[in-house]
Design a protein around this motif. Structure first.
Motif: not given
Length: 417
Positions: A105-110, A133-134, A141-142, A165-166
């Motif tokens: 799982v990876v996440g990207i903030t604003a 990072i993907m 997720y972002t 996913h947004v």
């Protein structure tokens, strides 16, 4: 937020983040706690000896951040954490943390304009760096992004066959009674980050549960498959697999999350310090909105510093509508003399840091008539604020522009810690 949520679900967490505020040990946390001096020394020497033994065929020792990254991974393995939350240092595609290749799982903030010398000068270039990072077949997720940034993220996700996913708007969630309104701050961006944390944590728990069930099904009968933890059994998801009914433990994890140096208020005898390490145009706008909401004294003071290649006008403009009585531009060190043994030692020349303070002051004077003072350290500014008050009043001091400045301020307010 992810760390707090997962800990409240009963998982043993490892957390690696940067920069530190006061001591370098802050970068490595196990179960929500900064590792002790003794543990830090033990892990340090283990990693140093391991890397030293490989120098003959690997070359020189890795640099500062690379070494700490290896040390964090080693610590989490030794401490047998269930899950590691790894924050990149700068960017993504060439970040040292990106040595991790099998990431579920990876996440990207604003996204905003920052670290342009390394990441690029446009939002699409920065988005491409962050998208590094993907990984193939991981879940990404972002939060909602500007169209030019979102287009890049979606293209990278498509190329890697990585579902992107947004996350939903914060108001779309259904929370257990009495838990929704108790975040550290109720700003839109903080709520957006909370939404991202909910989805990242839920995705990891779901994948963890699926993996456990797959392993169990190979070794046990269907009737004896190990049940998932009750607090992770949530089937209330939309068609995209996004959770909308927030589990109680996730809600409590968000509610109890506190992050030093971000929207933090500290009361002293002579002033109330409002500390936020905002250092981009976007985060400074949020900082300004937060400070407007804060309970403040009439005497309002700004303590500001910026580092790197950041544009001072972009950072200062969001603060111009605040009625500061005095403004201090300071070198972001606690005291004038900082030895190389100090955790917050900066290799940047003191004269360069001081020159930047004067440049920041010149920008401010173009737009605002507040009295301006340039000082060589945070302690000098705090002494000046205390002297100006003369024990007759208290000030509200906004400390922002740099996490290094925030860290220096905290190290004076809490010298024992």
């Amino acid at each position: 937020m992810c760390q707090s949520i997962l800990r409240h679900h009963g998982f043993r967490t490892g957390f690696y983040s940067s920069p530190h505020l006061v001591v370098v040990r802050e970068r490595i946390r196990v179960d929500g706690r900064v590792i002790s001096k003794a543990n830090f020394a033990e892990h340090f020497h283990r990693v140093y000896d391991m890397l030293d033994a490989t120098k003959e065929y690997e070359g020189d020792m890795p640099g500062y951040f690379a070494f700490l990254t290896v040390m964090a991974f080693n610590t989490f393995l030794q401490e047998k954490v269930d899950v590691a939350i790894i924050e990149v240092g700068i960017g993504g595609v060439v970040d040292y943390t990106n040595i991790l290749r099998k990431v579920p799982v990876v996440g990207i903030t604003a996204l905003g304009i920052d670290h342009t010398a390394l990441l690029g000068e446009t939002l699409p270039q920065i988005a491409a760096a962050k998208a590094g990072i993907m990984k193939p077949d991981c879940e990404a997720y972002t939060v909602p992004q500007p169209p030019e940034a979102m287009q890049v993220l979606r293209q990278v996700a498509t190329d890697l066959k990585c579902p992107l996913h947004v996350v939903p708007d914060y108001d779309a969630y259904k929370f257990p009674n009495g838990t929704k309104a108790h975040l550290q701050v109720n700003l839109a961006t903080y709520q957006s980050n909370a939404s991202l944390a909910i989805q990242l944590s839920n995705a990891w728990m779901r994948l963890k549960r699926q993996t456990k069930q797959n392993v169990s099904s190979k070794t046990k009968t269907a009737q004896s498959i190990e049940s998932p933890r009750p607090d992770t059994e949530q089937s209330n998801v939309d068609s995209n697999g996004l959770v909308l009914n927030v589990p109680y433990n996730s809600a409590v994890g968000l509610q109890e999350c506190r992050w030093a140096g971000r929207y933090q208020t500290v009361e002293s005898r002579y002033a109330r310090y409002h500390l936020d390490g905002a250092h981009t145009k976007e985060s400074m706008e949020i900082c300004s909105a937060w400070f407007h909401q804060c309970d403040r004294y009439n005497d309002i003071v700004l303590l500001f510093s910026s580092t790197g290649d950041r544009n001072p006008e972009c950072l200062l403009r969001p603060l111009l509508d605040i009625n500061f009585k005095r403004v201090y531009f300071v070198v972001p060190t606690a005291y004038r003399e900082t030895s190389k043994n100090n955790d917050n030692y900066s290799p940047a020349a003191h004269s360069d840091l001081l020159a930047r303070c004067h440049a920041n002051a010149d920008v401010w004077k173009q737009y605002n008539s507040s009295p301006v003072t340039v000082l060589e350290c945070v302690a000098d500014a705090m002494v000046s604020i205390k002297r100006e008050n003369a024990g007759l009043r208290k000030s509200s001091v906004l400390v922002t522009g740099s996490l290094y400045l925030v860290g220096a301020t905290l190290s004076i307010l809490f010298p024992i810690k």
